[in-house]
Design a protein around this motif. Structure first.
Motif, PDB file in Angstrom:
ATOM      1  N   LEU A 101      35.244  27.882 -26.685  1.00 29.48           N
ATOM      2  CA  LEU A 101      34.375  26.858 -26.106  1.00 29.48           C
ATOM      3  C   LEU A 101      34.005  27.242 -24.682  1.00 29.48           C
ATOM      4  CD1 LEU A 101      33.126  23.916 -26.033  1.00 29.48           C
ATOM      5  CD2 LEU A 101      35.335  23.182 -25.104  1.00 29.48           C
ATOM      6  N   LYS A 102      32.730  27.055 -24.366  1.00 26.25           N
ATOM      7  CA  LYS A 102      32.280  27.196 -22.989  1.00 26.25           C
ATOM      8  C   LYS A 102      31.602  25.898 -22.583  1.00 26.25           C
ATOM      9  CE  LYS A 102      31.666  32.098 -21.970  1.00 26.25           C
ATOM     10  NZ  LYS A 102      30.753  33.105 -21.383  1.00 26.25           N
ATOM     11  N   LYS A 103      32.134  25.285 -21.557  1.00 24.11           N
ATOM     12  CA  LYS A 103      31.555  24.041 -21.048  1.00 24.11           C
ATOM     13  C   LYS A 103      30.868  24.355 -19.730  1.00 24.11           C
ATOM     14  CE  LYS A 103      31.105  19.484 -20.525  1.00 24.11           C
ATOM     15  NZ  LYS A 103      30.333  18.615 -21.417  1.00 24.11           N
TER      16      LYS A 103
ATOM     17  N   ASP B  11      26.143   3.097 -14.858  1.00 24.61           N
ATOM     18  CA  ASP B  11      25.859   3.510 -16.237  1.00 24.61           C
ATOM     19  C   ASP B  11      26.719   4.732 -16.526  1.00 24.61           C
ATOM     20  OD1 ASP B  11      24.935   4.103 -18.725  1.00 24.61           O
ATOM     21  OD2 ASP B  11      22.876   4.570 -18.130  1.00 24.61           O
ATOM     22  N   TYR B  12      27.967   4.479 -16.927  1.00 24.24           N
ATOM     23  CA  TYR B  12      28.979   5.536 -17.020  1.00 24.24           C
ATOM     24  C   TYR B  12      29.065   6.154 -18.416  1.00 24.24           C
ATOM     25  CZ  TYR B  12      33.259   7.808 -15.289  1.00 24.24           C
ATOM     26  OH  TYR B  12      34.187   8.720 -14.862  1.00 24.24           O
ATOM     27  N   SER B  13      28.240   5.732 -19.339  1.00 24.19           N
ATOM     28  CA  SER B  13      28.386   6.160 -20.733  1.00 24.19           C
ATOM     29  C   SER B  13      28.213   7.665 -20.918  1.00 24.19           C
ATOM     30  CB  SER B  13      27.398   5.411 -21.627  1.00 24.19           C
ATOM     31  OG  SER B  13      26.059   5.629 -21.221  1.00 24.19           O
ATOM     32  N   ASP B  14      27.389   8.307 -20.087  1.00 17.56           N
ATOM     33  CA  ASP B  14      27.204   9.757 -20.211  1.00 17.56           C
ATOM     34  C   ASP B  14      28.300  10.546 -19.512  1.00 17.56           C
ATOM     35  OD1 ASP B  14      24.942   9.782 -21.788  1.00 17.56           O
ATOM     36  OD2 ASP B  14      23.563   9.701 -20.092  1.00 17.56           O
TER      37      ASP B  14
ATOM     38  N   SER C 197      34.689  13.362 -22.023  1.00 20.38           N
ATOM     39  CA  SER C 197      34.693  14.721 -21.469  1.00 20.38           C
ATOM     40  C   SER C 197      33.807  15.680 -22.250  1.00 20.38           C
ATOM     41  CB  SER C 197      36.129  15.267 -21.420  1.00 20.38           C
ATOM     42  OG  SER C 197      36.683  15.316 -22.720  1.00 20.38           O
ATOM     43  N   THR C 198      33.563  15.375 -23.535  1.00 20.62           N
ATOM     44  CA  THR C 198      32.755  16.281 -24.360  1.00 20.62           C
ATOM     45  C   THR C 198      31.250  16.079 -24.161  1.00 20.62           C
ATOM     46  OG1 THR C 198      32.951  14.693 -26.182  1.00 20.62           O
ATOM     47  CG2 THR C 198      34.501  16.543 -26.156  1.00 20.62           C
ATOM     48  N   ARG C 199      30.865  15.014 -23.474  1.00 21.80           N
ATOM     49  CA  ARG C 199      29.445  14.786 -23.203  1.00 21.80           C
ATOM     50  C   ARG C 199      28.938  15.797 -22.176  1.00 21.80           C
ATOM     51  NH1 ARG C 199      27.460   9.176 -24.445  1.00 21.80           N
ATOM     52  NH2 ARG C 199      28.725   8.641 -26.270  1.00 21.80           N
ATOM     53  N   ARG C 200      27.629  15.914 -22.086  1.00 18.91           N
ATOM     54  CA  ARG C 200      27.035  16.920 -21.194  1.00 18.91           C
ATOM     55  C   ARG C 200      27.506  16.761 -19.754  1.00 18.91           C
ATOM     56  NH1 ARG C 200      20.684  18.147 -19.710  1.00 18.91           N
ATOM     57  NH2 ARG C 200      20.984  20.327 -19.170  1.00 18.91           N
TER      58      ARG C 200
END
Length: 350
Positions: free
Chosen positions: A131-133, A148-151, A155-158
């Motif tokens: 995996l590369k983040k 608006d903290y949903s994004d 941790s897997t979100r962009r």
């Protein structure tokens, strides 16, 4: 130009075989003005001996020994001993790129930002990068992020901020001013700390650089990582979420659903762990224990999120209807299938 002192706090527990590789990557930093705080968390192997050996190699290394309390309290000891302007928390079995600290100090822009988030790569036991983040280069106002903290909450979100602390760079002045500490939990303490820190962040700098090498644990040993009181950590994290993330914007329904989704999944995981040999529960006592934790956690008062996976929906629905024995049976079947190599089938249900 004077280099700001950077405190690097490393919690150490039974890492005698890998600690030296981690510390070598810190000592090789091109940015010289660092202090490395090694906190031995009551290790049962030769970790403390390795710590003292490393300390003799470089005067920038400090060593502290505590009783075993978990990585959160160990990092809190490091915070108390740290004297730098900035602070960083790597894991004892990972490696940092040699130009990392210099890049991170520059990204703080002399206090303009109080949090830097950077990329990493995950490496399996065979040395393969799985995996590369990488984050886009981006600057965000802390209050806008909180609204608006949903994004950011996963941790897997962009733009994921929550998760491990090892791909974040913190301002120690903010931590001192607001007395921010890791919660005393055996798991999820990192999530709790970041939630608390995010309450006070003014400006965040996301950078593209991949600076950290995270070495994955053997999945076959996954259960060994979970303590017998894992359910306490799950409840503790949810309480911290309610005191931090869920206070920022009551109209932010997306974030609330994500937090509640996570809570249900973690509670179900805790129930599955009742089959761990460490728990030593008979069938009868397991039923009693699960009933007690259902009441204690108040998880059945949570509205079932639409995003919940099929397996979790089935278990959660059965628990709501008080068909606890059937829920336990399905969880047991899942565990047996996982242990016999059928993990992918259940992952598709989640």
């Amino acid at each position: 130009m004077i280099e700001e002192l950077v405190s690097i706090v490393v919690p150490v527990y039974n890492m005698g075989n890998s600690l030296e590789v981690c510390v070598d990557s810190l000592l090789k930093q091109k940015y010289y003005n660092i202090e490395i705080v090694l906190v031995d968390d009551g290790s049962r192997d030769n970790s403390l001996e390795v710590c003292y050996k490393l300390q003799k190699r470089d005067s920038r290394i400090q060593v502290y020994h505590t009783e075993n309390r978990g990585s959160g309290p160990a990092r809190n000891t490091g915070i108390e001993k740290a004297t730098g302007r900035y602070i960083y928390f790597p894991d004892a079995d990972d490696k940092l790129e040699e130009d990392a600290i210099g890049i991170l100090v520059d990204a703080m822009e002399n206090g303009r930002y109080d949090l830097v988030v950077f990329g990493y790569q995950s490496i399996d036991a065979k040395g393969n990068v799985v995996l590369k983040k990488q984050y886009p280069d981006m600057k965000r106002n802390g209050e806008d992020v909180r609204q608006d903290y949903s994004d950011y909450v996963v941790s897997t979100r962009r733009y994921g901020i929550q998760g491990a602390p090892w791909n974040k760079f913190f301002d120690l002045n903010v931590i001192r001013k607001h007395s921010i500490r890791y919660p005393s939990l055996r798991r999820h303490q990192d999530e709790g700390f970041i939630s608390r820190y995010m309450c006070y962040v003014k400006n965040i700098h996301f950078i593209k650089a991949i600076l950290y090498n995270h070495y994955l644990n053997d999945l076959k040993k996954e259960w060994d990582k979970y303590p017998v009181d894992y359910v306490d950590a799950v409840i503790g994290l949810y309480q911290t979420r309610k005191e931090t993330i869920l206070t920022w914007n009551e109209k932010d329904r997306k974030t609330k659903e994500i937090v509640e989704h996570e809570y249900i999944c973690n509670i179900i995981k805790a129930f599955e762990l009742s089959y761990s040999p460490k728990m030593k529960l008979s069938s009868r006592n397991r039923l009693k224990w699960i009933r007690k934790q259902i009441e204690r956690s108040q998880v059945l008062k949570v509205v079932m999120p639409l995003s919940l996976g099929r397996y979790q929906k089935i278990i959660f629905t059965l628990l709501k209807k008080r068909h606890i024995n059937l829920a336990i049976l399905i969880m047991h079947i899942k565990i047996i299938i996982e242990k016999n190599g059928g993990l992918d089938a259940f992952r598709r249900l989640q």
